[in-house]
Design a protein around this motif. Structure first.
Motif, PDB file in Angstrom:
ATOM      1  N   ARG A   1     -59.439-119.980 -10.291  1.00 32.94           N
ATOM      2  CA  ARG A   1     -59.171-120.910 -11.678  1.00 32.94           C
ATOM      3  C   ARG A   1     -57.816-121.372 -11.574  1.00 32.94           C
ATOM      4  NH1 ARG A   1     -62.891-117.665 -14.564  1.00 32.94           N
ATOM      5  NH2 ARG A   1     -62.945-118.432 -16.815  1.00 32.94           N
TER       6      ARG A   1
ATOM      7  N   PRO B   1     -65.698-123.007 -19.521  1.00 34.93           N
ATOM      8  CA  PRO B   1     -66.440-121.843 -20.018  1.00 34.93           C
ATOM      9  C   PRO B   1     -67.936-122.378 -20.588  1.00 34.93           C
ATOM     10  CG  PRO B   1     -64.350-122.257 -21.165  1.00 34.93           C
ATOM     11  CD  PRO B   1     -64.523-123.239 -20.136  1.00 34.93           C
ATOM     12  N   GLY B   2     -68.621-121.462 -20.348  1.00 38.67           N
ATOM     13  CA  GLY B   2     -70.094-121.826 -21.067  1.00 38.67           C
ATOM     14  C   GLY B   2     -71.004-122.789 -20.514  1.00 38.67           C
TER      15      GLY B   2
ATOM     16  N   PRO C   1     -79.238-130.406 -18.699  1.00 40.94           N
ATOM     17  CA  PRO C   1     -80.531-130.189 -19.111  1.00 40.94           C
ATOM     18  C   PRO C   1     -80.809-128.640 -19.128  1.00 40.94           C
ATOM     19  CG  PRO C   1     -80.084-131.450 -17.136  1.00 40.94           C
ATOM     20  CD  PRO C   1     -78.947-130.968 -17.641  1.00 40.94           C
TER      21      PRO C   1
ATOM     22  N   GLN D   1     -54.671-119.551  -6.863  1.00 40.05           N
ATOM     23  CA  GLN D   1     -56.021-118.704  -6.340  1.00 40.05           C
ATOM     24  C   GLN D   1     -56.510-119.739  -5.329  1.00 40.05           C
ATOM     25  OE1 GLN D   1     -58.396-117.664  -9.863  1.00 40.05           O
ATOM     26  NE2 GLN D   1     -56.420-116.849 -10.666  1.00 40.05           N
TER      27      GLN D   1
ATOM     28  N   GLY E   1     -72.609-122.654 -17.920  1.00 39.44           N
ATOM     29  CA  GLY E   1     -74.019-122.120 -17.398  1.00 39.44           C
ATOM     30  C   GLY E   1     -73.825-121.601 -15.795  1.00 39.44           C
ATOM     31  N   LYS E   2     -72.560-121.608 -15.437  1.00 32.76           N
ATOM     32  CA  LYS E   2     -72.477-120.768 -14.248  1.00 32.76           C
ATOM     33  C   LYS E   2     -72.984-119.590 -14.064  1.00 32.76           C
ATOM     34  CE  LYS E   2     -67.834-120.984 -14.886  1.00 32.76           C
ATOM     35  NZ  LYS E   2     -67.760-121.500 -16.293  1.00 32.76           N
ATOM     36  N   GLY E   3     -72.702-118.561 -15.098  1.00 28.41           N
ATOM     37  CA  GLY E   3     -73.373-117.260 -14.698  1.00 28.41           C
ATOM     38  C   GLY E   3     -74.883-117.381 -14.922  1.00 28.41           C
ATOM     39  N   THR E   4     -75.567-118.142 -15.601  1.00 25.14           N
ATOM     40  CA  THR E   4     -76.863-118.383 -15.805  1.00 25.14           C
ATOM     41  C   THR E   4     -77.462-118.875 -14.590  1.00 25.14           C
ATOM     42  OG1 THR E   4     -76.665-118.630 -18.217  1.00 25.14           O
ATOM     43  CG2 THR E   4     -78.866-119.465 -17.148  1.00 25.14           C
TER      44      THR E   4
ATOM     45  N   ARG F   1     -73.984-117.594 -27.748  1.00 23.52           N
ATOM     46  CA  ARG F   1     -74.119-116.710 -26.462  1.00 23.52           C
ATOM     47  C   ARG F   1     -74.369-115.358 -27.208  1.00 23.52           C
ATOM     48  NH1 ARG F   1     -71.103-116.569 -21.235  1.00 23.52           N
ATOM     49  NH2 ARG F   1     -69.263-116.664 -22.693  1.00 23.52           N
TER      50      ARG F   1
ATOM     51  N   ASP G   1     -57.038-115.840 -22.368  1.00 21.19           N
ATOM     52  CA  ASP G   1     -56.114-116.170 -21.465  1.00 21.19           C
ATOM     53  C   ASP G   1     -56.314-115.846 -20.092  1.00 21.19           C
ATOM     54  OD1 ASP G   1     -54.191-117.175 -23.300  1.00 21.19           O
ATOM     55  OD2 ASP G   1     -53.650-115.460 -23.859  1.00 21.19           O
TER      56      ASP G   1
ATOM     57  N   TYR H   1     -78.018-114.084 -23.322  1.00 17.47           N
ATOM     58  CA  TYR H   1     -78.967-114.954 -24.265  1.00 17.47           C
ATOM     59  C   TYR H   1     -78.372-116.034 -24.889  1.00 17.47           C
ATOM     60  CZ  TYR H   1     -81.967-110.570 -23.476  1.00 17.47           C
ATOM     61  OH  TYR H   1     -82.812-109.507 -23.105  1.00 17.47           O
TER      62      TYR H   1
ATOM     63  N   ARG I   1     -59.562-120.895 -24.904  1.00 13.74           N
ATOM     64  CA  ARG I   1     -60.199-120.933 -23.178  1.00 13.74           C
ATOM     65  C   ARG I   1     -60.308-122.326 -23.026  1.00 13.74           C
ATOM     66  NH1 ARG I   1     -65.499-117.620 -24.061  1.00 13.74           N
ATOM     67  NH2 ARG I   1     -65.653-117.892 -21.947  1.00 13.74           N
TER      68      ARG I   1
ATOM     69  N   GLY J   1     -66.088-118.446 -11.460  1.00 14.62           N
ATOM     70  CA  GLY J   1     -64.907-117.989 -12.110  1.00 14.62           C
ATOM     71  C   GLY J   1     -63.889-117.819 -11.361  1.00 14.62           C
TER      72      GLY J   1
ATOM     73  N   ARG K   1     -64.797-107.380 -16.696  1.00 21.39           N
ATOM     74  CA  ARG K   1     -65.374-106.897 -18.133  1.00 21.39           C
ATOM     75  C   ARG K   1     -65.735-105.205 -17.645  1.00 21.39           C
ATOM     76  NH1 ARG K   1     -66.444-111.926 -19.231  1.00 21.39           N
ATOM     77  NH2 ARG K   1     -68.341-112.207 -17.644  1.00 21.39           N
TER      78      ARG K   1
ATOM     79  N   THR L   1     -65.619-113.261 -11.340  1.00 18.78           N
ATOM     80  CA  THR L   1     -64.440-112.314 -11.591  1.00 18.78           C
ATOM     81  C   THR L   1     -64.461-111.784 -13.144  1.00 18.78           C
ATOM     82  OG1 THR L   1     -63.329-114.524 -11.675  1.00 18.78           O
ATOM     83  CG2 THR L   1     -62.780-113.228  -9.900  1.00 18.78           C
TER      84      THR L   1
HETATM   85  P1  AP5 Z   1     -73.185-118.793 -19.085  1.00 18.71           P
HETATM   86  O1  AP5 Z   1     -74.225-118.954 -17.906  1.00 18.71           O
HETATM   87  O2  AP5 Z   1     -72.966-117.366 -19.665  1.00 18.71           O
HETATM   88  O3  AP5 Z   1     -71.925-119.717 -19.121  1.00 18.71           O
HETATM   89  P2  AP5 Z   1     -70.549-119.581 -18.008  1.00 18.71           P
HETATM   90  O4  AP5 Z   1     -70.323-120.851 -17.463  1.00 18.71           O
HETATM   91  O5  AP5 Z   1     -70.966-118.479 -17.167  1.00 18.71           O
HETATM   92  O6  AP5 Z   1     -69.430-119.140 -19.100  1.00 18.71           O
HETATM   93  P3  AP5 Z   1     -68.624-118.059 -19.116  1.00 18.71           P
HETATM   94  O7  AP5 Z   1     -68.027-117.955 -20.410  1.00 18.71           O
HETATM   95  O8  AP5 Z   1     -69.166-116.569 -18.802  1.00 18.71           O
HETATM   96  O9  AP5 Z   1     -67.480-118.522 -18.069  1.00 18.71           O
HETATM   97  P4  AP5 Z   1     -66.253-118.197 -18.220  1.00 18.71           P
HETATM   98  O10 AP5 Z   1     -65.633-118.923 -17.040  1.00 18.71           O
HETATM   99  O11 AP5 Z   1     -65.146-118.607 -19.891  1.00 18.71           O
HETATM  100  O12 AP5 Z   1     -65.896-116.626 -18.553  1.00 18.71           O
HETATM  101  P5  AP5 Z   1     -65.784-115.486 -17.164  1.00 18.71           P
HETATM  102  O13 AP5 Z   1     -66.686-114.511 -17.534  1.00 18.71           O
HETATM  103  O14 AP5 Z   1     -65.681-116.303 -15.967  1.00 18.71           O
HETATM  104  O15 AP5 Z   1     -73.993-119.580 -20.417  1.00 18.71           O
HETATM  105  C1  AP5 Z   1     -73.173-119.607 -21.594  1.00 18.71           C
HETATM  106  C2  AP5 Z   1     -74.288-119.755 -22.838  1.00 18.71           C
HETATM  107  O16 AP5 Z   1     -75.040-120.936 -22.604  1.00 18.71           O
HETATM  108  C3  AP5 Z   1     -75.337-118.506 -22.662  1.00 18.71           C
HETATM  109  O17 AP5 Z   1     -75.958-118.314 -23.952  1.00 18.71           O
HETATM  110  C4  AP5 Z   1     -76.794-119.228 -21.833  1.00 18.71           C
HETATM  111  O18 AP5 Z   1     -77.839-118.402 -22.297  1.00 18.71           O
HETATM  112  C5  AP5 Z   1     -76.449-120.734 -22.378  1.00 18.71           C
HETATM  113  N1  AP5 Z   1     -76.928-121.476 -21.414  1.00 18.71           N
HETATM  114  C6  AP5 Z   1     -76.774-121.525 -20.159  1.00 18.71           C
HETATM  115  N2  AP5 Z   1     -77.166-122.635 -19.280  1.00 18.71           N
HETATM  116  C7  AP5 Z   1     -77.818-123.269 -20.147  1.00 18.71           C
HETATM  117  C8  AP5 Z   1     -78.766-124.426 -20.300  1.00 18.71           C
HETATM  118  N3  AP5 Z   1     -78.846-125.047 -19.139  1.00 18.71           N
HETATM  119  N4  AP5 Z   1     -78.907-124.933 -21.484  1.00 18.71           N
HETATM  120  C9  AP5 Z   1     -79.041-124.487 -22.538  1.00 18.71           C
HETATM  121  N5  AP5 Z   1     -78.443-123.313 -22.641  1.00 18.71           N
HETATM  122  C10 AP5 Z   1     -77.453-122.716 -21.465  1.00 18.71           C
HETATM  123  O19 AP5 Z   1     -64.051-115.042 -17.441  1.00 18.71           O
HETATM  124  C11 AP5 Z   1     -63.686-114.472 -18.704  1.00 18.71           C
HETATM  125  C12 AP5 Z   1     -62.230-114.224 -18.693  1.00 18.71           C
HETATM  126  O20 AP5 Z   1     -61.991-113.385 -17.647  1.00 18.71           O
HETATM  127  C13 AP5 Z   1     -61.599-115.221 -18.725  1.00 18.71           C
HETATM  128  O21 AP5 Z   1     -61.205-116.095 -19.921  1.00 18.71           O
HETATM  129  C14 AP5 Z   1     -59.991-114.863 -18.076  1.00 18.71           C
HETATM  130  O22 AP5 Z   1     -59.464-114.027 -19.168  1.00 18.71           O
HETATM  131  C15 AP5 Z   1     -60.706-113.808 -17.236  1.00 18.71           C
HETATM  132  N6  AP5 Z   1     -60.589-114.417 -15.797  1.00 18.71           N
HETATM  133  C16 AP5 Z   1     -62.003-114.446 -15.074  1.00 18.71           C
HETATM  134  N7  AP5 Z   1     -61.835-114.918 -13.857  1.00 18.71           N
HETATM  135  C17 AP5 Z   1     -60.481-115.195 -13.870  1.00 18.71           C
HETATM  136  C18 AP5 Z   1     -59.579-115.672 -12.864  1.00 18.71           C
HETATM  137  N8  AP5 Z   1     -60.109-116.350 -11.650  1.00 18.71           N
HETATM  138  N9  AP5 Z   1     -58.219-116.017 -13.086  1.00 18.71           N
HETATM  139  C19 AP5 Z   1     -57.759-115.313 -14.184  1.00 18.71           C
HETATM  140  N10 AP5 Z   1     -58.378-114.938 -15.350  1.00 18.71           N
HETATM  141  C20 AP5 Z   1     -59.902-114.913 -15.027  1.00 18.71           C
END
Ligand code: AP5
Length: 209
Positions: free
Chosen positions: A88, A9-10, A194, A92, A12-15, A122, A57, A132, A166, A85, A36, A31
């Motif tokens: 996981r 998590p975090g 980076p 899956q 930067g996958k979504g970014t 974030r 979870d 952001y 997480r 995402g 959401r 996902t």
């Molecule tokens: P961001 O790009 O938002 O990071 P990310 O990797 O996308 O992180 P997520 O927290 O969204 O991923 P996640 O896997 O935990 O959550 P998800 O939504 O999939 O970047 C993070 C921050 O860093 C931002 O502020 C950004 O600006 C900054 N940043 C990015 N790149 C940077 C860089 N290079 N340098 C500096 N700063 C940077 O899932 C949420 C929930 O949904 C899960 O916990 C679970 O409950 C459920 N869920 C989702 N998918 C599943 C699944 N497959 N199975 C079961 N439950 C699921």
């Protein structure tokens, strides 16, 4: 191009996916975003998963796999996708292998300290989902979305207790996918530490190879 973005998590996958989807002309299927949007729309699924997401979870495999199956039926997903995402869990990943053949699984590598810094700083716009960071990518006006002027919020699961949960859920259930995909010859590692432009450039270079 059928891509999976894997990583903690975090990382930067979504970014990076929000840039890569335009570059490759394929949809970004997150996902987390799908769940959401169900929560925001107060659907039955949204009501079922709200507490699970807030705690950090995982949603049960059967529910998640079915949601992805339905998403794959949409017309924009017929010529490629970036899955963010998902998968996981091993279950899956097995289900995905029966739905689609993959070109690559990109593993975003980032250490724990950086992960916690990124997640705790974030902020997101609730209506558009734009992301952001209070230090690394701040909005023009503190706490306000650049485009809509709405106040930015912190995701429930970006609060300290949920972040720690997480991370352990990731280590127990998702990290084994690194070996799973490495054995299949699909895994490519990307240093996610980076700045986003550099991570994006590395992604393009790696994937085009
Ligand atoms: P961001 O790009 O938002 O990071 P990310 O990797 O996308 O992180 P997520 O927290 O969204 O991923 P996640 O896997 O935990 O959550 P998800 O939504 O999939 O970047 C993070 C921050 O860093 C931002 O502020 C950004 O600006 C900054 N940043 C990015 N790149 C940077 C860089 N290079 N340098 C500096 N700063 C940077 O899932 C949420 C929930 O949904 C899960 O916990 C679970 O409950 C459920 N869920 C989702 N998918 C599943 C699944 N497959 N199975 C079961 N439950 C699921």
């Amino acid at each position: 191009m059928n891509l999976v973005f894997l990583g903690p998590p975090g990382a930067g996958k979504g970014t990076i996916a929000s840039e890569a989807k335009n570059y490759f002309g394929i949809p970004h299927i997150s996902t987390g975003d799908l769940f959401r949007s169900h929560i925001k729309g107060h659907t039955d699924l949204g009501k079922q998963v709200k507490v699970i997401l807030a705690a950090g979870d995982l949603v049960p495999d059967s529910i998640t796999i079915e949601m992805v199956k339905q998403r794959f039926l949409e017309s924009d997903a017929q010529n490629g996708f970036i899955l963010d995402g998902f998968p996981r869990t091993i279950a899956q990943a097995d289900a995905l292998s029966e739905m689609k053949a993959l070109d690559a699984v990109v593993n975003f590598v980032l250490d724990r300290d950086q992960i916690v810094k990124r997640l705790s700083g974030r902020r997101v716009c609730k209506s558009t989902g734009k992301t952001y960071h209070i230090h690394y990518n701040p909005p023009k006006v503190e706490g306000i979305d650049d485009e809509t002027g709405e106040p930015l919020i912190q995701r429930e699961d970006d609060k300290p207790e949920a972040i720690l949960n997480r991370l352990s859920v990731y280590e127990e259930q998702t990290e084994p996918l690194i070996a799973y995909y490495r054995e299949k010859g699909l895994l490519v590692d990307i240093d996610a530490s980076p700045a986003p432009e550099k991570v994006f450039a590395a992604l393009i270079k790696t994937v085009q190879k």
